[in-house]
Design an enzyme around this catalytic site. Structure first.
Site, mmCIF file in Angstrom:
data_model
loop_
_atom_site.group_PDB
_atom_site.id
_atom_site.type_symbol
_atom_site.label_atom_id
_atom_site.label_comp_id
_atom_site.label_asym_id
_atom_site.label_seq_id
_atom_site.Cartn_x
_atom_site.Cartn_y
_atom_site.Cartn_z
ATOM 1 N N ASN A 177 -4.339 20.005 5.721
ATOM 2 C CA ASN A 177 -4.988 21.154 5.296
ATOM 3 C C ASN A 177 -6.183 21.974 4.553
ATOM 4 O OD1 ASN A 177 -2.144 22.934 6.017
ATOM 5 N ND2 ASN A 177 -1.230 21.483 3.878
ATOM 6 N N HIS A 226 -1.574 14.249 6.089
ATOM 7 C CA HIS A 226 -0.746 13.620 5.285
ATOM 8 C C HIS A 226 0.275 12.690 6.629
ATOM 9 C CE1 HIS A 226 0.292 16.968 2.338
ATOM 10 N NE2 HIS A 226 -1.313 17.099 3.080
ATOM 11 N N HIS A 236 -7.390 14.720 2.627
ATOM 12 C CA HIS A 236 -6.427 13.902 3.115
ATOM 13 C C HIS A 236 -5.677 13.948 4.007
ATOM 14 C CE1 HIS A 236 -5.443 17.168 0.311
ATOM 15 N NE2 HIS A 236 -3.659 17.124 0.898
HETATM 16 P P1 AMP Z 1 -1.992 20.193 0.340
HETATM 17 O O1 AMP Z 1 -1.519 21.224 0.329
HETATM 18 O O2 AMP Z 1 -2.759 19.450 1.658
HETATM 19 O O3 AMP Z 1 -3.580 19.743 -0.526
HETATM 20 O O4 AMP Z 1 -1.487 19.016 -0.043
HETATM 21 C C1 AMP Z 1 -2.024 18.016 -0.655
HETATM 22 C C2 AMP Z 1 -0.029 17.147 -1.744
HETATM 23 O O5 AMP Z 1 -0.552 16.419 -2.741
HETATM 24 C C3 AMP Z 1 0.932 17.542 -1.891
HETATM 25 O O6 AMP Z 1 2.174 17.119 -0.410
HETATM 26 C C4 AMP Z 1 1.463 17.284 -2.640
HETATM 27 O O7 AMP Z 1 2.280 16.967 -3.364
HETATM 28 C C5 AMP Z 1 0.296 15.805 -3.041
HETATM 29 N N1 AMP Z 1 -0.004 15.531 -4.626
HETATM 30 C C6 AMP Z 1 0.174 16.242 -5.367
HETATM 31 N N2 AMP Z 1 -0.250 15.169 -6.563
HETATM 32 C C7 AMP Z 1 0.012 13.627 -6.199
HETATM 33 C C8 AMP Z 1 0.016 12.374 -7.065
HETATM 34 N N3 AMP Z 1 0.101 12.674 -8.051
HETATM 35 N N4 AMP Z 1 1.060 12.158 -6.033
HETATM 36 C C9 AMP Z 1 0.975 12.044 -5.405
HETATM 37 N N5 AMP Z 1 1.284 13.068 -4.261
HETATM 38 C C10 AMP Z 1 0.226 13.950 -5.387
#
Ligand code: AMP
Length: 116
Positions: free
Chosen positions: A90, A105, A103
């Site tokens: 994203n 996914h 990041h």
């Molecule tokens: P995005 O919307 O692409 O920025 O995705 C952020 C992702 O980070 C989401 O899928 C969350 O579930 C994940 N996330 C947020 N905090 C943590 C954390 N502390 N450990 C692992 N994943 C996380």
């Protein structure tokens, strides 16, 4: 501008724990806290880059190649290159990017129909 207080920056500084799958001096792979599929891993480079656009424009070519090759290695280790997988990133506001550290996914381990 990169926010040093974003949650992934804190994870990289070991101020917050995470469930690590793989780590070296250049990258970190860890399990998403809110998995959307049986396998949901987040891949991040150890660089202060906000999103895909920032990464591609500002990381060196060697790092970009390393990062995407490592994603393929991890997918392969998990058996996903045989069964299939999805990569998602994203980038910015309209994509609803929640965490402003670039990041990817990595999703798989089941059929991904109906999973974003
Ligand atoms: P995005 O919307 O692409 O920025 O995705 C952020 C992702 O980070 C989401 O899928 C969350 O579930 C994940 N996330 C947020 N905090 C943590 C954390 N502390 N450990 C692992 N994943 C996380």
């Amino acid at each position: 501008m990169y926010d040093e207080n974003n949650i992934f920056a804190k994870i990289l500084r070991k101020e917050i724990s995470c469930d690590i799958f793989f780590e070296d001096e250049k990258v970190l792979f860890f399990h998403d806290i809110n998995p959307q599929a049986k396998i949901h891993i987040l891949a991040i480079p150890k660089l202060p880059v906000v999103d895909f656009n920032d990464f591609i424009l500002n990381a060196d070519q060697e790092m970009i190649k390393y990062f995407f090759n490592k994603i393929n290695d991890v997918a392969n280790e998990m058996g996903l290159t045989k069964t299939g997988f999805r990569l998602v990133t994203n980038n910015g506001k309209d994509a609803n990017q929640e965490v402003p550290h670039f990041h990817i996914h990595l999703l798989g381990g089941e059929n991904l129909k109906g999973i974003k």
